[in-house]
Design a protein around this motif. Structure first.
Motif, PDB file in Angstrom:
ATOM      1  N   GLY A   1       0.798  -1.288   0.026  1.00 55.87           N
ATOM      2  CA  GLY A   1      -0.023  -0.060   0.025  1.00 55.87           C
ATOM      3  C   GLY A   1       0.735   1.317  -0.120  1.00 55.87           C
ATOM      4  O   GLY A   1       0.210   2.354   0.276  1.00 55.87           O
ATOM      5  N   ALA A   2       1.923   1.308  -0.199  1.00 53.97           N
ATOM      6  CA  ALA A   2       3.015   2.277  -0.157  1.00 53.97           C
ATOM      7  C   ALA A   2       2.762   3.085  -1.340  1.00 53.97           C
ATOM      8  O   ALA A   2       2.698   2.775  -2.550  1.00 53.97           O
ATOM      9  CB  ALA A   2       4.405   1.933  -0.156  1.00 53.97           C
ATOM     10  N   VAL A   3       2.623   4.419  -1.162  1.00 54.44           N
ATOM     11  CA  VAL A   3       2.559   5.563  -2.150  1.00 54.44           C
ATOM     12  C   VAL A   3       3.768   6.312  -2.164  1.00 54.44           C
ATOM     13  O   VAL A   3       4.546   6.536  -1.234  1.00 54.44           O
ATOM     14  CB  VAL A   3       1.609   6.619  -1.773  1.00 54.44           C
ATOM     15  CG1 VAL A   3       1.384   7.660  -2.748  1.00 54.44           C
ATOM     16  CG2 VAL A   3       0.115   6.038  -1.812  1.00 54.44           C
ATOM     17  N   THR A   4       4.469   5.975  -3.360  1.00 57.25           N
ATOM     18  CA  THR A   4       6.049   6.632  -3.564  1.00 57.25           C
ATOM     19  C   THR A   4       5.994   8.164  -4.203  1.00 57.25           C
ATOM     20  O   THR A   4       5.059   8.331  -5.012  1.00 57.25           O
ATOM     21  CB  THR A   4       6.809   5.529  -4.469  1.00 57.25           C
ATOM     22  OG1 THR A   4       6.096   5.294  -5.466  1.00 57.25           O
ATOM     23  CG2 THR A   4       6.785   4.253  -3.649  1.00 57.25           C
ATOM     24  N   SER A   5       7.001   8.451  -4.109  1.00 56.35           N
ATOM     25  CA  SER A   5       7.281   9.823  -4.849  1.00 56.35           C
ATOM     26  C   SER A   5       7.724   9.964  -5.995  1.00 56.35           C
ATOM     27  O   SER A   5       8.503   8.986  -6.628  1.00 56.35           O
ATOM     28  CB  SER A   5       8.424  10.659  -4.037  1.00 56.35           C
ATOM     29  OG  SER A   5       8.619  11.895  -4.712  1.00 56.35           O
ATOM     30  N   PRO A   6       6.938  10.723  -7.103  1.00 55.60           N
ATOM     31  CA  PRO A   6       7.187  10.530  -8.682  1.00 55.60           C
ATOM     32  C   PRO A   6       8.161  11.331  -8.855  1.00 55.60           C
ATOM     33  O   PRO A   6       8.426  11.448 -10.000  1.00 55.60           O
ATOM     34  CB  PRO A   6       5.954  11.020  -9.189  1.00 55.60           C
ATOM     35  CG  PRO A   6       5.354  11.764  -8.002  1.00 55.60           C
ATOM     36  CD  PRO A   6       5.591  11.143  -6.763  1.00 55.60           C
ATOM     37  N   MET A   7       8.734  11.989  -7.869  1.00 58.32           N
ATOM     38  CA  MET A   7       9.828  13.186  -8.224  1.00 58.32           C
ATOM     39  C   MET A   7      10.559  13.266  -6.984  1.00 58.32           C
ATOM     40  O   MET A   7      10.415  13.207  -6.000  1.00 58.32           O
ATOM     41  CB  MET A   7       9.261  14.379  -8.670  1.00 58.32           C
ATOM     42  CG  MET A   7       8.406  15.160  -7.853  1.00 58.32           C
ATOM     43  SD  MET A   7       7.589  16.418  -8.651  1.00 58.32           S
ATOM     44  CE  MET A   7       6.194  15.292  -9.444  1.00 58.32           C
ATOM     45  N   VAL A   8      11.819  14.198  -7.397  1.00 61.33           N
ATOM     46  CA  VAL A   8      12.609  14.474  -6.278  1.00 61.33           C
ATOM     47  C   VAL A   8      12.011  15.982  -5.794  1.00 61.33           C
ATOM     48  O   VAL A   8      11.719  16.847  -7.007  1.00 61.33           O
ATOM     49  CB  VAL A   8      14.119  14.794  -6.939  1.00 61.33           C
ATOM     50  CG1 VAL A   8      14.982  15.610  -5.815  1.00 61.33           C
ATOM     51  CG2 VAL A   8      14.741  13.407  -7.317  1.00 61.33           C
ATOM     52  N   GLY A   9      12.231  16.384  -4.687  1.00 59.57           N
ATOM     53  CA  GLY A   9      11.557  17.422  -4.237  1.00 59.57           C
ATOM     54  C   GLY A   9      11.568  17.782  -2.769  1.00 59.57           C
ATOM     55  O   GLY A   9      11.759  16.825  -2.067  1.00 59.57           O
ATOM     56  N   THR A  10      10.515  18.663  -2.390  1.00 62.78           N
ATOM     57  CA  THR A  10      10.058  18.977  -1.079  1.00 62.78           C
ATOM     58  C   THR A  10       8.529  18.579  -0.845  1.00 62.78           C
ATOM     59  O   THR A  10       8.093  19.067  -1.228  1.00 62.78           O
ATOM     60  CB  THR A  10      10.618  20.329  -0.449  1.00 62.78           C
ATOM     61  OG1 THR A  10      11.860  20.657  -0.659  1.00 62.78           O
ATOM     62  CG2 THR A  10      10.180  20.738   0.963  1.00 62.78           C
ATOM     63  N   ALA A  11       8.550  17.776   0.270  1.00 63.52           N
ATOM     64  CA  ALA A  11       7.016  17.304   0.414  1.00 63.52           C
ATOM     65  C   ALA A  11       6.320  18.165   1.456  1.00 63.52           C
ATOM     66  O   ALA A  11       7.042  18.604   2.639  1.00 63.52           O
ATOM     67  CB  ALA A  11       7.197  15.722   1.064  1.00 63.52           C
ATOM     68  N   TYR A  12       5.134  18.584   1.500  1.00 67.56           N
ATOM     69  CA  TYR A  12       4.343  19.484   2.163  1.00 67.56           C
ATOM     70  C   TYR A  12       2.852  18.718   2.426  1.00 67.56           C
ATOM     71  O   TYR A  12       2.430  18.113   1.312  1.00 67.56           O
ATOM     72  CB  TYR A  12       4.234  20.665   1.492  1.00 67.56           C
ATOM     73  CG  TYR A  12       5.279  21.637   1.339  1.00 67.56           C
ATOM     74  CD1 TYR A  12       5.939  22.035   2.591  1.00 67.56           C
ATOM     75  CD2 TYR A  12       5.974  21.598   0.262  1.00 67.56           C
ATOM     76  CE1 TYR A  12       7.221  22.846   2.485  1.00 67.56           C
ATOM     77  CE2 TYR A  12       7.031  22.361  -0.055  1.00 67.56           C
ATOM     78  CZ  TYR A  12       7.652  23.035   1.212  1.00 67.56           C
ATOM     79  OH  TYR A  12       8.806  23.820   1.245  1.00 67.56           O
ATOM     80  N   LEU A  13       2.622  18.516   3.718  1.00 64.17           N
ATOM     81  CA  LEU A  13       1.544  17.739   4.090  1.00 64.17           C
ATOM     82  C   LEU A  13       0.390  18.516   3.995  1.00 64.17           C
ATOM     83  O   LEU A  13      -0.822  18.121   4.308  1.00 64.17           O
ATOM     84  CB  LEU A  13       1.608  17.050   5.277  1.00 64.17           C
ATOM     85  CG  LEU A  13       2.966  16.070   5.606  1.00 64.17           C
ATOM     86  CD1 LEU A  13       2.836  15.750   6.966  1.00 64.17           C
ATOM     87  CD2 LEU A  13       2.874  14.977   4.773  1.00 64.17           C
TER      88      LEU A  13
END
Length: 168
Positions: free
Chosen positions: A93-105
């Motif tokens: 069920g993992a949702v992975t990052s499609p890109m390099v960047g900064t994550a904001y919730l």
């Protein structure tokens, strides 16, 4: 552009590719300005480019603090609930990052987060934003379910393929 200049650019791009491999980087981007109408923009990446839709919102000035994710409750019986893999990236069920960047919730500092642990999400619902190259990219839920774990903190850098959250 002269042949010598072209050969220098090819050598420069090859050097960037070598740096990418030597330091196990996902991407390198360089912009060179030689004159008014003479410039070189190069992006060397190990991964295929991701198509992102820009968001017409002001850039985030300061990220809001993230609430720590509570530890998962122990299973009542091993047959009832499968054990969560030790590496979240291997979780189904993992949702992975499609890109390099900064994550904001959250959509902006001080706002309510898009999702919290225990939130019910629908397929396509925004679960967080990843800022890449000053563009805010909405990350959609790939499936409907319940958010079991949030694996990143607000305002932290993420790599391509890094697990962001678990939806079951």
């Amino acid at each position: 552009m002269t042949k010598s200049s072209h050969e220098n650019d090819v050598a420069f791009i090859q050097a960037l590719a070598d740096l990418l491999n030597q330091h196990d980087l996902a991407e390198i981007s360089v912009k060179r300005e030689y004159g008014e109408n003479d410039r070189l923009n190069v992006t060397v990446s190990k991964y295929a480019p991701q198509v992102a839709s820009p968001v017409a919102a002001a850039p985030l000035a300061a990220p809001a603090p993230a609430a720590p994710a509570p530890a998962p409750a122990p299973a009542a019986a091993p047959a009832e609930k499968p054990e969560i893999p030790s590496d979240p990236a291997n979780h189904p069920g993992a949702v992975t990052s499609p890109m390099v960047g900064t994550a904001y919730l959250a959509p902006e500092p001080g706002a309510e987060p898009f999702v919290t642990v225990g939130s019910q999400v629908k397929e396509g619902q925004t679960v967080m934003i990843i800022e890449a190259m000053k563009t805010m990219n909405h990350i959609p839920a790939p499936r409907a379910g319940t958010v079991k774990r949030i694996l990143v903190e607000d305002g932290t850098p993420v790599e391509y393929g890094a697990p962001l959250l678990i939806i079951e």
